[in-house]
Every structure is written in structure tokens, then in C-alpha cells.
Write an enzyme that holds these catalytic residues in place. Structure first.
Site, mmCIF file in Angstrom:
data_model
loop_
_atom_site.group_PDB
_atom_site.id
_atom_site.type_symbol
_atom_site.label_atom_id
_atom_site.label_comp_id
_atom_site.label_asym_id
_atom_site.label_seq_id
_atom_site.Cartn_x
_atom_site.Cartn_y
_atom_site.Cartn_z
ATOM 1 N N LYS A 166 -24.969 61.721 7.585
ATOM 2 C CA LYS A 166 -25.626 61.352 8.922
ATOM 3 C C LYS A 166 -25.450 60.151 9.708
ATOM 4 O O LYS A 166 -24.608 59.479 9.582
ATOM 5 C CB LYS A 166 -27.206 61.103 8.574
ATOM 6 C CG LYS A 166 -27.888 62.898 9.070
ATOM 7 C CD LYS A 166 -29.442 63.127 8.494
ATOM 8 C CE LYS A 166 -29.700 64.406 8.446
ATOM 9 N NZ LYS A 166 -30.906 65.101 8.245
ATOM 10 N N ARG A 172 -31.534 67.148 0.515
ATOM 11 C CA ARG A 172 -30.440 68.359 0.840
ATOM 12 C C ARG A 172 -29.453 67.384 0.979
ATOM 13 O O ARG A 172 -29.524 66.514 2.059
ATOM 14 C CB ARG A 172 -31.462 68.473 1.923
ATOM 15 C CG ARG A 172 -31.057 70.195 3.325
ATOM 16 C CD ARG A 172 -31.816 69.454 4.115
ATOM 17 N NE ARG A 172 -31.675 70.924 4.773
ATOM 18 C CZ ARG A 172 -30.517 70.559 6.181
ATOM 19 N NH1 ARG A 172 -29.757 69.344 6.144
ATOM 20 N NH2 ARG A 172 -29.927 71.860 6.701
HETATM 21 N N1 HH2 Z 1 -31.914 68.017 8.823
HETATM 22 C C1 HH2 Z 1 -30.938 68.370 9.184
HETATM 23 C C2 HH2 Z 1 -31.383 69.969 9.125
HETATM 24 N N2 HH2 Z 1 -31.717 70.254 8.379
HETATM 25 N N3 HH2 Z 1 -34.272 69.782 6.868
HETATM 26 C C3 HH2 Z 1 -34.834 68.754 6.295
HETATM 27 N N4 HH2 Z 1 -36.084 69.284 6.134
HETATM 28 N N5 HH2 Z 1 -34.462 67.478 6.187
HETATM 29 C C4 HH2 Z 1 -33.609 67.465 6.738
HETATM 30 O O1 HH2 Z 1 -33.365 65.790 6.725
HETATM 31 C C5 HH2 Z 1 -32.913 68.281 7.012
HETATM 32 C C6 HH2 Z 1 -33.285 69.188 7.439
HETATM 33 C C7 HH2 Z 1 -29.820 68.694 10.136
HETATM 34 O O2 HH2 Z 1 -28.527 68.459 9.646
HETATM 35 P P1 HH2 Z 1 -27.570 69.488 9.202
HETATM 36 O O3 HH2 Z 1 -27.889 70.407 8.973
HETATM 37 O O4 HH2 Z 1 -26.093 69.114 8.166
HETATM 38 O O5 HH2 Z 1 -26.579 69.648 10.215
HETATM 39 P P2 HH2 Z 1 -27.735 70.784 12.156
HETATM 40 O O6 HH2 Z 1 -28.506 70.119 11.943
HETATM 41 O O7 HH2 Z 1 -26.371 69.979 12.530
HETATM 42 O O8 HH2 Z 1 -26.810 72.010 11.123
#
Ligand code: HH2
Length: 286
Positions: A231, A266
Site C-alpha cells: 500500500k 491479506r
Molecule cells: N484492502 C484492499 C481491498 N480489500 N479488504 C480488507 N479486509 N482489508 C484490506 O486492507 C483491504 C481489503 C485494497 O487492496 P487491493 O485489493 O490490493 O487493491 P484494490 O482495492 O485496488 O483492488
């Protein structure tokens, strides 16, 4: 069993599956989106998703988190139809091909319902079931587990105001409210896991404060999930604009969180995270 006694419990209950939390666990991220901040477009479609899922299983993932809508800051919402089209065929294929618990990253009850009907085990709701009032009943009805995350506003607006009077107290209050919604709907204490929501309506200093206060959040009585993987706050500290370069920074946050009792991570990088978490757990006896 009440919320307090579950904090000392050693498992998280999903639909027809149980995750042993006596050691730290790794949730592999499988984004089925064109626009996620790190892996957008890489795993869209059933074949690419299956390949990435198999790779994460091989590296030691304990569960997978499938998302059909990016929640990066500024991301625009997608329709339920679009999200269903991205997620459901992959859930179906993964259930056929691999034996691993599946979590669905969605705030829409219609997407949750369809994915659970295809055999998903958990719902990961980044609004702690605040956005869709029908969500809690859908999860309870399927006997699924739930990850409840703190956010403020939607992904489109969440970085507009990132000031808090007392960030940790607000995050704890929000998560307690989410847990109450879950319990009232009939979701069991042992099926609830909380997440402070790194990067969701938080400043750089706010994210660091959360990472320093994970033990306090753990005192709510539920296991914690943490999502720091690649992040932007890591990029800001290390001067690394490209998420591609943020693995070492990500892994160091995992070790520090294990030392404070956090149980599930995650992440995009399964093997590196798993090894760091297991080393930290061995040193800390946690
Ligand atoms: N972060 C993201 C998405 N979902 N869910 C939980 N429970 N906790 C988190 O920290 C979290 C989440 C964002 O990360 P990512 O899925 O890699 O990116 P994007 O939202 O751009 O798909």
C-alpha cells in the site's frame, strides 16, 4: 460463547470450513478487476485467475480473497451485474479445481449471495456491512464467516477527510458496531474477524498509529485481519512510487503485527509473508 471468550479461541469458522488460528495465516489476494492498484488486469478471466490461485496455494496460502471491484482511493463503483460477471465464474472454477477456503471481497449482498451459493466460505466487507443493509442476513443465512473492515466513506471519497479526534477509538467503535450488526443477524462470534482498514480513510500517520495499536484492537475480542500489502503508506515512507518495489516494506509490517497478536494477513505475496509471519510467531510465541 461471547465475544471475549472467542479472542482466546483458536479458530475462525466459515461456511463448512474452519481456519486454525494457532499460527498466523495468509489470505492471498486475487483481484479480478482491470484497475486494482497492484495486480489490476493481471488475473481477470477464469484461466488467469485459476493459474494465480494455484500458485498462491502452492506457496502456502490458507485462504484466497476474490475481488471484483477495486477499492483503491478514488476508485469508481462498479454495478452488481459487472461484479457478478467477474466473480461468479471464478468461484465456480476454483471450487471445482482447488481445495482452499474462498473469501469474497464485496459490499453488495447480491454478489455475496451468488458467490456463497457457488460455494464461497467467507465474505470480506470493507464497510463492515454498513453499505448494504441486506448483507448481514445473507451471510448469516449461508452460515458463512465474515471479515469486517473499518472505512470512512466510499473508496471514491474516503481520502477527502482523514482527520480524526481519536483514530483508534473511532476504528474500535466502528468495528464494534459492525460486530453487533453481525451478532444481531445471527452470525456466530466464532465467524467474525475484524480489520482496521489500512489506507481506508487514513493518513500516513494514522496508518502507522494503527500498526502501533493492534494489541488494543485485539482487545475487542475477535481475531484481526490486516491488509498492508504494497500500500501507498509504505511507498511514502520508503520513497517508492511503484507498488512493485514495496515487498520488503510490506513484509516488515507483517512481522510487527504478528508480534502484537494479529492472525491473518491479506497479501499479494504469499510465500514471503508466510515465512516472515512464521518466523515472527516462533520468536514471540504467538
Ligand atoms: N484492502 C484492499 C481491498 N480489500 N479488504 C480488507 N479486509 N482489508 C484490506 O486492507 C483491504 C481489503 C485494497 O487492496 P487491493 O485489493 O490490493 O487493491 P484494490 O482495492 O485496488 O483492488
Amino acid at each position: 460463547m461471547n465475544a471475549k471468550s472467542s479472542s482466546t479461541g483458536t479458530f475462525l469458522q466459515g461456511r463448512a470450513c474452519r481456519i486454525d488460528l494457532s499460527v498466523p495465516r495468509v489470505m492471498g489476494i486475487l483481484n479480478l478487476t482491470p484497475d486494482s492498484f497492484y495486480d489490476g488486469g493481471r488475473h481477470a478471466g477464469v484461466d488467469l485467475a485459476l493459474r494465480q490461485a494455484a500458485q498462491m496455494v502452492e506457496e502456502g496460502a490458507d485462504l484466497l480473497d476474490l475481488g471484483g471491484e477495486s477499492t483503491r482511493p478514488g476508485a469508481l463503483a462498479v454495478s452488481a451485474e459487472e461484479e457478478l460477471e467477474r466473480v461468479v465464474p471464478v468461484v465456480r472454477a476454483l471450487r471445482r479445481e482447488l481445495d482452499i477456503p474462498l473469501s469474497i471481497d464485496t459490499t453488495k449482498s447480491s454478489v455475496a449471495e451468488a458467490a456463497l451459493a457457488e460455494g464461497a466460505h467467507f465474505i470480506n466487507d470493507v464497510s463492515a456491512m454498513e453499505f448494504d443493509p441486506a448483507m448481514a442476513a445473507v451471510i448469516a443465512g449461508a452460515g458463512a464467516g465474515v471479515f469486517l473492515m473499518h472505512t470512512r466513506g466510499t473508496p471514491e471519497t474516503m481520502q477527502h477527510d482523514i482527520r480524526y479526534r481519536d483514530l483508534i477509538a473511532e476504528v474500535m467503535g466502528y468495528l464494534e458496531l459492525g460486530a453487533r450488526r453481525a451478532l444481531d443477524a445471527g452470525i456466530g462470534t466464532e465467524s467474525i474477524c475484524l480489520d482496521p482498514g489500512i489506507g481506508f480513510g487514513k493518513s500516513l500517520e494514522g496508518n502507522l498509529a494503527i500498526l502501533r495499536n493492534l494489541s488494543r484492537l485485539g482487545a475487542l475480542g475477535y481475531p484481526l485481519l490486516l491488509g498492508t500489502s504494497r500500500k501507498s503508506f509504505i511507498g511514502k515512507i520508503l520513497g517508492l512510487d511503484d507498488p512493485q518495489d514495496r515487498l520488503f516494506g510490506s513484509v516488515s509490517t507483517v512481522a510487527l503485527a504478528v508480534a502484537q497478536g494479529t492472525k491473518i494477513f491479506r497479501v499479494h505475496d504469499v510465500r514471503a509473508t508466510r515465512e516472515a509471519a512464521l518466523m515472527a510467531a516462533a520468536v514471540c510465541h504467538c
